[in-house]
Design a protein around this motif. Sequence first.
Motif, PDB file in Angstrom:
ATOM      1  N   ILE A   1       0.822  -1.202   0.000  1.00  0.00           N
ATOM      2  CA  ILE A   1       0.000   0.000   0.000  1.00  0.00           C
ATOM      3  C   ILE A   1       0.866   1.265   0.000  1.00  0.00           C
ATOM      4  N   ILE A   2       2.041   1.201   0.615  1.00  0.00           N
ATOM      5  CA  ILE A   2       2.979   2.327   0.566  1.00  0.00           C
ATOM      6  C   ILE A   2       3.492   2.507  -0.856  1.00  0.00           C
ATOM      7  N   LEU A   3       3.850   1.401  -1.492  1.00  0.00           N
ATOM      8  CA  LEU A   3       4.349   1.462  -2.868  1.00  0.00           C
ATOM      9  C   LEU A   3       3.280   1.966  -3.827  1.00  0.00           C
ATOM     10  N   ALA A   4       2.028   1.598  -3.583  1.00  0.00           N
ATOM     11  CA  ALA A   4       0.937   2.081  -4.432  1.00  0.00           C
ATOM     12  C   ALA A   4       0.831   3.604  -4.361  1.00  0.00           C
ATOM     13  N   GLY A   5       1.028   4.160  -3.165  1.00  0.00           N
ATOM     14  CA  GLY A   5       0.999   5.618  -3.020  1.00  0.00           C
ATOM     15  C   GLY A   5       2.138   6.286  -3.763  1.00  0.00           C
ATOM     16  N   LEU A   6       3.331   5.702  -3.687  1.00  0.00           N
ATOM     17  CA  LEU A   6       4.485   6.245  -4.403  1.00  0.00           C
ATOM     18  C   LEU A   6       4.286   6.154  -5.913  1.00  0.00           C
ATOM     19  N   ALA A   7       3.730   5.036  -6.369  1.00  0.00           N
ATOM     20  CA  ALA A   7       3.475   4.877  -7.803  1.00  0.00           C
ATOM     21  C   ALA A   7       2.461   5.896  -8.291  1.00  0.00           C
ATOM     22  N   SER A   8       1.446   6.152  -7.490  1.00  0.00           N
ATOM     23  CA  SER A   8       0.437   7.150  -7.858  1.00  0.00           C
ATOM     24  C   SER A   8       1.054   8.534  -7.969  1.00  0.00           C
TER      25      SER A   8
ATOM     26  N   ASP B   1      -7.997 -11.948   1.673  1.00  0.00           N
ATOM     27  CA  ASP B   1      -7.789 -13.047   2.621  1.00  0.00           C
ATOM     28  C   ASP B   1      -7.485 -12.528   4.025  1.00  0.00           C
ATOM     29  N   TYR B   2      -7.039 -11.273   4.114  1.00  0.00           N
ATOM     30  CA  TYR B   2      -6.632 -10.711   5.402  1.00  0.00           C
ATOM     31  C   TYR B   2      -7.382  -9.434   5.773  1.00  0.00           C
ATOM     32  N   ASN B   3      -8.057  -8.825   4.812  1.00  0.00           N
ATOM     33  CA  ASN B   3      -8.703  -7.533   5.049  1.00  0.00           C
ATOM     34  C   ASN B   3     -10.203  -7.590   4.835  1.00  0.00           C
TER      35      ASN B   3
ATOM     36  N   ASP C   1      -4.068   0.245  -9.508  1.00  0.00           N
ATOM     37  CA  ASP C   1      -4.803  -1.021  -9.565  1.00  0.00           C
ATOM     38  C   ASP C   1      -4.806  -1.728  -8.213  1.00  0.00           C
ATOM     39  N   TYR C   2      -4.395  -1.026  -7.185  1.00  0.00           N
ATOM     40  CA  TYR C   2      -4.228  -1.665  -5.879  1.00  0.00           C
ATOM     41  C   TYR C   2      -5.571  -1.973  -5.212  1.00  0.00           C
ATOM     42  N   SER C   3      -5.646  -3.134  -4.602  1.00  0.00           N
ATOM     43  CA  SER C   3      -6.760  -3.472  -3.727  1.00  0.00           C
ATOM     44  C   SER C   3      -6.211  -4.353  -2.609  1.00  0.00           C
ATOM     45  N   PRO C   4      -6.722  -4.205  -1.386  1.00  0.00           N
ATOM     46  CA  PRO C   4      -6.209  -4.991  -0.257  1.00  0.00           C
ATOM     47  C   PRO C   4      -6.447  -6.481  -0.472  1.00  0.00           C
TER      48      PRO C   4
END
Length: 272
Positions: free
Chosen positions: A191-198, A262-264, A256-259
């Motif tokens: 999720i951190i990487l998704a923010g940086l990519a955005s 299986d855990y969320n 394209d990120y989604s949690p």
Amino acid sequence: MKQHIITRALAAACALACAVSLAGCGASEEGKIRIGIKFDQPGLGFKKSGTYVGFDVDVATYIAEELGYTRDEIVWKEAPSAQREAMLQNGDVDMIIATYSITDSRKAVVDFAGPYFVAGQDLLVRDDETEINGPEDLNGKRLCSVTGSTSAVTVKEKFADEVQLMEQPGYAECATALFSGIVDAVTTDDIILAGLASAARGQLKVVGKPFTQEYYGVGIKKGRSDFAAQINDAIEKMIEDGSWERAIEVNTAGTDYSPNPDYNPPTPTEGE
């Protein structure tokens, strides 16, 4: 030219955050709640035009309001990865919500509420990268992560003989190193990487093969089980009323990120 501008903006974010964190130190904090967050993580905890935005900020704000504080009664404190335990032990903050993974070593010195999210460590690469498609492709590569993070520890434990690890104080510096070719990939939670990519507007991409589970908790001082229970109640309510899901969607928009389902969303049971 566009890449240069983005790189400078990411690098400047961390420097600006450090300066801003010193502002307001003389202001009265009586009757307010002090919450540690990251200042340099787009999509999670980020200082932007005099305000704080991101998923962690939204979670923190929701919890604070459930505890009886207004938004104006929240004092935001920068919580670098390597300083989080000391900030709680010294009483500098009341809680820390800063992509703070729950681990046994950390629980030896601080307590947690939550978890409020489960991430997975992944890899961020340049958009034109074709050789790195997962952790199995890291042999001989140069990685960047943040000092004091569980991601850096994982690299040292699992890939010490395969990779060269550069540690930086923040992810803005890691993104800059990636843009400039100093490293081949940045590794931390997806999720951190998704923010940086955005924030990089298409010039960076998340590989999308997480290889750990990171349970994000709310860090609190040792021995406050009553406080942990209150925080857990707030997290449960945020999940139940849909605010948690909306916060994820807003703060990862354009990716394209989604949690991982299986855990969320997780069940907050820590600390009680």
